[in-house]
Design an enzyme around this catalytic site. Structure first.
Site, PDB file in Angstrom:
ATOM      1  N   GLU A  79       4.467 -14.531   3.862  1.00 23.88           N
ATOM      2  CA  GLU A  79       5.490 -13.765   3.155  1.00 23.88           C
ATOM      3  C   GLU A  79       6.285 -14.637   2.186  1.00 23.88           C
ATOM      4  OE1 GLU A  79       6.441 -10.131   6.201  1.00 23.88           O
ATOM      5  OE2 GLU A  79       7.613 -11.956   6.480  1.00 23.88           O
ATOM      6  N   GLU A 133      13.396  -3.195  14.751  1.00 27.15           N
ATOM      7  CA  GLU A 133      13.095  -3.060  13.327  1.00 27.15           C
ATOM      8  C   GLU A 133      12.277  -1.810  13.029  1.00 27.15           C
ATOM      9  OE1 GLU A 133      10.665  -5.500   9.814  1.00 27.15           O
ATOM     10  OE2 GLU A 133      11.080  -6.465  11.742  1.00 27.15           O
ATOM     11  N   ASP A 164       2.684  -6.204  12.987  1.00 27.67           N
ATOM     12  CA  ASP A 164       4.082  -6.635  12.821  1.00 27.67           C
ATOM     13  C   ASP A 164       5.011  -5.785  13.683  1.00 27.67           C
ATOM     14  OD1 ASP A 164       6.390  -7.857  11.975  1.00 27.67           O
ATOM     15  OD2 ASP A 164       6.455  -6.884  10.014  1.00 27.67           O
TER      16      ASP A 164
END
Length: 719
Positions: free
Chosen positions: A307, A409, A381
């Site tokens: 990332e 998240e 993820d």
């Protein structure tokens, strides 16, 4: 005098009526209602003897002072004569060696440095209750375990208990930035006030340490894995030292995230090549400086070449070369280098599910002994549900640690009640078939199946400055559950839920049963109304809040269409040999079974298969019908959770009851939002009617697609 007593009485009433806001966590120490147990604990607190003096024993005494007054309404009495009026002994095995027989000493020694034993001892005609560890920290863990048994009203002085953690490093990862923002944080700002450190020490830091020690958490990474090199400057080392000194009596070691490009950013070098002598010298100097401030510094946590984060690949080096360079700097001091396996690049035309194995599996056995590869529970993820990461079982010669995400998240953030222990238990119990046919993920994480002793379970923290620590009061259960599972990966989610509920809400069995039912069904409910049957990564872009199955454009692997691949023919990601062949990264026993859509567990079906809308499942329903029914069932379960909680009004204190009730109201609305948006969107491909038995989605697809949340919390800062 009469007026004085009346004033004291009114004062006590006002104190007892002080609103509960969740700050005390599971260490509320509500008064013991069982009179027999109350008297028994009161008697033990009448004579406490410590076999030594040190900061950890002082922390224990502070905890006993607090808990004694709240549990039984009296301050403990400490004695200086261990045989006179003593009821409770606290000390290490070595300190108490004259009291134990040889066999008992051997048994306690085998519990390791963090283990403890507690039980009754007959000595010179008197009976004592003893809590013993191999070092003071073991005594601390034993005391917290004893207090847990009192809070849950399961204490029995006649029973002995010996326990020790199965995982060496039990670690919280804070994704906290130096400006106090928190990436994927939903409970306010970072609790680390870097601006006012080292001069100002927030009392909250010690309460944080107490809470972690009560669970056996013994390591904390203070800073975001998307690291800022400033944390490695002298000024910030001084700040980190204050926290390390405060945490030390509670057995917690401080780790920091190391930005791989730090030699350039703060070292004045032109390269961060891990094989460059000047780069090695920079890290050696920085590490020595760190240990000059924090002698028991734990080590570095690194996110590299993922990332956009810098790493060894920029210099043509691999992960082992990058990690080993840092590990060599830490090794003389006993430090540990934790290197994350969450790596993927949109520049590589490969299924993201495969990239970690592709990069790391060939490096098995090439990492230093003080390196741990930190692997997420799944390969994508932290999705609402993922099959276990195929790296578990694929690198038998390498230390592998687990990375769970406690912060929600992808699971409703701080507006939804989702108890995560069932998901973690599902992953830990998964059979890997490697390195042996009986191996499980838990057996690899705790070293039982690999023989590794440097073991790790890490959890991405959900803690912030909100008064109740976690934003949603019930999210405290996930902090608690993580700590308990890190101590023992074989504990069940049911057992942990019962502990947390009774420690947090008291001993009303009817209420506790309802709360536990809510907790234990909450994760499956969320999976149903978000990503049933193995759907994944279909949330809103960037903020990850709410549904976004239509997200497209830009990086393919950051879009929803990349993952669900819905079209007129069907839905799902083909990861069999006819697709990306990611299944081949698992053991043959798994790959063979899961390649068959009729044999794979239905919960992973669309994770690995692209199937026609009319494909018939074991239930006799089609894929389209089953998706719709799961979405609808998730909404119905969310509504049932709200009804069950609301029925506890008058049983739970009004402040906490109202807090959870209001958030459950939001959760029901969000569950309906997820169901409506996703089913309306997928129907544009399926071209089939909704099953008769479900509640039909309302609203228009265009309305749901138009929603935006630019100020959603926890978004990664763009500056």
């Amino acid at each position: 005098m009469k007026n004085l007593f009346a004033g004291i009485f009114l004062c006590l009433i006002s104190l007892s009526a002080f609103p509960k806001d969740g700050y005390e966590l599971w260490l509320d120490y509500a008064p013991i209602s069982n009179q027999g147990l109350n008297q028994e604990i009161s008697s033990l607190l009448d004579g406490i003897y410590f076999f030594g003096k040190n900061p950890t024993y002082q922390a224990i005494q502070n905890e006993l002072n607090l808990s004694g007054k709240k549990l039984v309404g009296k301050a403990p009495v400490y004695t200086t004569d261990r045989l006179s009026n003593t009821k409770l002994w606290l000390g290490t095995r070595e300190e108490m060696s004259q009291i134990f027989g040889l066999q008992q000493q051997v048994e306690i020694r085998e519990l390791g440095e963090d283990g403890f034993w507690r039980g009754s001892i007959d000595f010179q005609g008197k009976r004592y209750y003893a809590i013993v560890g191999n070092r003071p920290l073991g005594v601390l863990y034993g005391v917290f375990d004893w207090l847990r048994s009192i809070q849950t009203e399961t204490f029995d002085a006649k029973q002995e208990k010996a326990d020790a953690p199965k995982v060496k490093l039990r670690m919280l990862n804070h994704w906290d930035n130096l400006d106090r923002t928190v990436e994927r944080g939903y409970a306010g700002f970072s609790i680390w006030d870097w601006h006012r450190l080292p001069g100002y020490i927030d009392p909250r830091y010690e309460d944080y340490a107490r809470a972690n020690a009560s669970l056996g958490i013994n390591a904390v990474s203070l800073t975001n894995v998307n690291a800022n090199a400033r944390i490695l400057t002298t000024d910030f080392m001084k700040k980190a030292k204050v926290l390390a000194d405060l945490f030390r009596p509670y057995g917690i070691k401080v780790f920091l995230t190391a930005r791989f490009s730090a030699p350039i950013e703060i070292g004045g070098l032109k390269t961060a090549d891990p094989l460059d002598p000047d780069v090695k010298a920079f890290w050696k100097r920085k590490t020595e400086e760190m240990y000059s401030f924090i002698p028991d510094f734990g080590g570095f946590l690194v996110k590299a070449n993922s990332e956009g984060q810098p790493g060894p690949h920029e210099y043509g080096r691999n992960h082992a070369e990058g990690a080993n360079m840092l590990a060599d700097a830490l090794a003389p001091h006993g430090g540990v280098l934790i290197w994350r396996a969450f790596v993927y690049s949109h520049e590589i035309d490969e299924d993201r599910h495969k990239q970690a194995n592709t990069e790391f599996e060939p490096l098995d056995g090439k990492f230093r002994e003080n390196v741990i590869i930190q692997v997420k529970n799944g390969a994508i993820d932290f999705q609402p549900r993922e099959p276990f990461h195929p790296l578990f079982g694929a690198m038998p010669q390498t230390n592998l640690g687990m990375e769970f995400q406690i912060t929600q998240e992808y699971l409703g953030q701080a507006t939804q009640l989702v108890y995560l222990a069932p998901m973690w238990q599902e992953v830990l119990e998964s059979k890997t078939y490697r390195p042996s046919p009986s191996s499980t993920v838990a057996g690899i994480v705790d070293g039982k199946d690999t023989g590794k002793t440097l073991t790790l379970m890490a959890g991405v923290s959900n803690i912030g400055t909100d008064r109740n620590w976690t934003g949603h009061l019930m999210a405290q259960s996930n902090w608690y559950a993580f700590g308990r599972m890190a101590w023992n990966p074989n504990l069940t989610s049911e057992q942990i839920a019962k502990e947390w509920t009774s420690m947090t809400f008291g001993q009303n069995q009817v209420a506790n049963r309802k709360i536990n039912e809510i907790l234990l069904q909450s994760h499956e409910a969320a999976v149903n109304y978000m990503t049933p049957l193995g759907l994944h990564h279909i949330m809103g872009r960037s903020h990850h809040y709410g549904p976004g199955p239509w997200v497209e454009g830009g990086r393919a692997d950051w879009t929803s269409l990349y993952y669900h691949r819905a079209d007129s023919l069907g839905i799902g990601f083909d990861r069999t040999s006819t697709g990306s062949n990611a299944l081949n990264q698992y053991a043959p026993e798994i790959a063979q079974k899961w390649s068959d859509p009729n044999q794979i567990p239905q919960k992973f079906l669309l994770w690995f298969h692209h199937l026609p809308w009319d494909f018939e499942l074991k239930s006799g329903r089609t894929v389209w019908e089953e998706i719709a029914l799961h979405y609808d069932q998730g909404v119905k379960t969310a509504r049932n959770m709200k009804t069950a909680w609301d029925s506890l009004e008058g049983t739970i204190d009004p402040e906490r009851h109202s807090h959870v009730s209001q958030l459950l109201g939001i959760q029901v609305e969000e569950a309906e939002w997820w169901r409506n948006a996703c089913l309306l969107y997928f129907q544009t491909f399926a071209k089939r009617p909704f099953p008769e038995e479900i509640e039909k989605p309302t609203g228009s697809l265009e309305y749901y697609k138009s929603l935006s949340f630019p100020m959603a919390p926890g978004i990664r800062p763009q500056w």
